[in-house]
Design an enzyme around this catalytic site. Sequence first.
Site, short mmCIF file in Angstrom:
data_model
loop_
_atom_site.label_atom_id
_atom_site.label_comp_id
_atom_site.label_asym_id
_atom_site.label_seq_id
_atom_site.Cartn_x
_atom_site.Cartn_y
_atom_site.Cartn_z
N GLU A 34 0.81 -1.22 0.00
CA GLU A 34 0.00 0.00 0.00
C GLU A 34 0.85 1.28 0.00
O GLU A 34 0.46 2.27 -0.61
CB GLU A 34 -0.92 -0.02 1.23
CG GLU A 34 -1.96 1.06 1.24
CD GLU A 34 -2.93 0.88 2.40
OE1 GLU A 34 -3.17 1.88 3.09
OE2 GLU A 34 -3.45 -0.23 2.60
N ASP A 35 1.99 1.25 0.68
CA ASP A 35 2.72 2.49 0.93
C ASP A 35 4.13 2.59 0.34
O ASP A 35 4.84 3.55 0.63
CB ASP A 35 2.82 2.73 2.44
CG ASP A 35 1.47 3.00 3.07
OD1 ASP A 35 0.54 3.39 2.36
OD2 ASP A 35 1.36 2.81 4.30
#
Length: 175
Positions: A63-64
Amino acid sequence: MNNSHLWQKAAAFAAREHRGQLRRDDLTPYVSHPVRVALTVAVTFGCTDETVLAAALLHDVIEDTTADYDDLLQQFGQEIADIVSCLSKDKRVVEPERERRYDERLSEGPWKAKLIKLADVYDNFADATDDTTRRSFAEKARRALAVVKGEPQLTHAVALMEQMIRAAETRAASA
């Protein structure tokens, strides 16, 4: 995949991938969050399964960071890649559809992903520094609890989350 020292390999991978990222306070290295999530899984929730600990350390990587599912598949195998994928929101989808899809995928996911989600929310809630942020995380904690209810492996973690929410609500009511 040989699980010997799997969580150490995951910790190093997460540290490299999150290098340069900071938490909301703009002081704390971001990697402290996945480390605390893994510690919450092990110490607070009592789960020392190597796969769960490795996935906890990696839970925000897709996600990051620039790492993707295939990177995790190659480095850590399908189970860990699948768990982390289950914990990753698809940022190509707009809100609130993104949250609905995420909750749906998590509710259908393995108990291991759900335990990590509870530890993630637990850590974010504990890290909140003001009442507005605590209220926001209390709502996220309630949402996470609704998604993970009914898993026998999560009874202890669910009870601790509910206790944390009640304590926060009591503090807020008396303030």
